[in-house]
Write a protein that holds these residues in place. Sequence first.
Motif, PDB file in Angstrom:
ATOM      1  N   TYR A 210      74.944  13.087 -45.172  1.00 46.67           N
ATOM      2  CA  TYR A 210      75.558  12.233 -44.163  1.00 46.67           C
ATOM      3  C   TYR A 210      76.580  11.331 -44.840  1.00 46.67           C
ATOM      4  CZ  TYR A 210      72.977   8.022 -45.576  1.00 46.67           C
ATOM      5  OH  TYR A 210      72.498   6.954 -46.261  1.00 46.67           O
ATOM      6  N   THR A 211      77.446  10.744 -44.047  1.00 48.73           N
ATOM      7  CA  THR A 211      78.414   9.770 -44.552  1.00 48.73           C
ATOM      8  C   THR A 211      78.157   8.448 -43.840  1.00 48.73           C
ATOM      9  OG1 THR A 211      80.048  10.319 -42.876  1.00 48.73           O
ATOM     10  CG2 THR A 211      80.157  11.559 -44.940  1.00 48.73           C
ATOM     11  N   HIS A 212      78.724   7.397 -44.372  1.00 41.65           N
ATOM     12  CA  HIS A 212      78.549   6.085 -43.751  1.00 41.65           C
ATOM     13  C   HIS A 212      79.272   6.025 -42.414  1.00 41.65           C
ATOM     14  CE1 HIS A 212      76.403   4.314 -47.074  1.00 41.65           C
ATOM     15  NE2 HIS A 212      77.294   4.786 -47.905  1.00 41.65           N
ATOM     16  N   ASP A 213      80.243   6.902 -42.194  1.00 38.68           N
ATOM     17  CA  ASP A 213      80.995   6.919 -40.945  1.00 38.68           C
ATOM     18  C   ASP A 213      80.254   7.664 -39.842  1.00 38.68           C
ATOM     19  OD1 ASP A 213      82.993   5.584 -42.291  1.00 38.68           O
ATOM     20  OD2 ASP A 213      84.035   7.433 -42.837  1.00 38.68           O
ATOM     21  N   THR A 214      79.225   8.438 -40.203  1.00 37.69           N
ATOM     22  CA  THR A 214      78.463   9.200 -39.218  1.00 37.69           C
ATOM     23  C   THR A 214      77.582   8.248 -38.419  1.00 37.69           C
ATOM     24  OG1 THR A 214      78.371  11.050 -40.756  1.00 37.69           O
ATOM     25  CG2 THR A 214      76.833  11.094 -38.909  1.00 37.69           C
TER      26      THR A 214
END
Length: 64
Positions: free
Chosen positions: A32-36
Amino acid sequence: MNIYLQHPTHGTKVATMELEAVADEQNGWVRYTHDTPSAPEEAAPANELEVKRRRSRPTVEAAA
């Protein structure tokens, strides 16, 4: 390079190598990314235990 991984039981972790991330994905981890945007978390379980009340001691009146 940091790769962020999430697991439904174990929480989150950071892998520092691609090889580590690939091995983790085989064990149920998901990148996952922090933007998800995160999925809404389930509501916290309600405490259904009965509240115990302390018994108060009977008051003793002084004989006058």
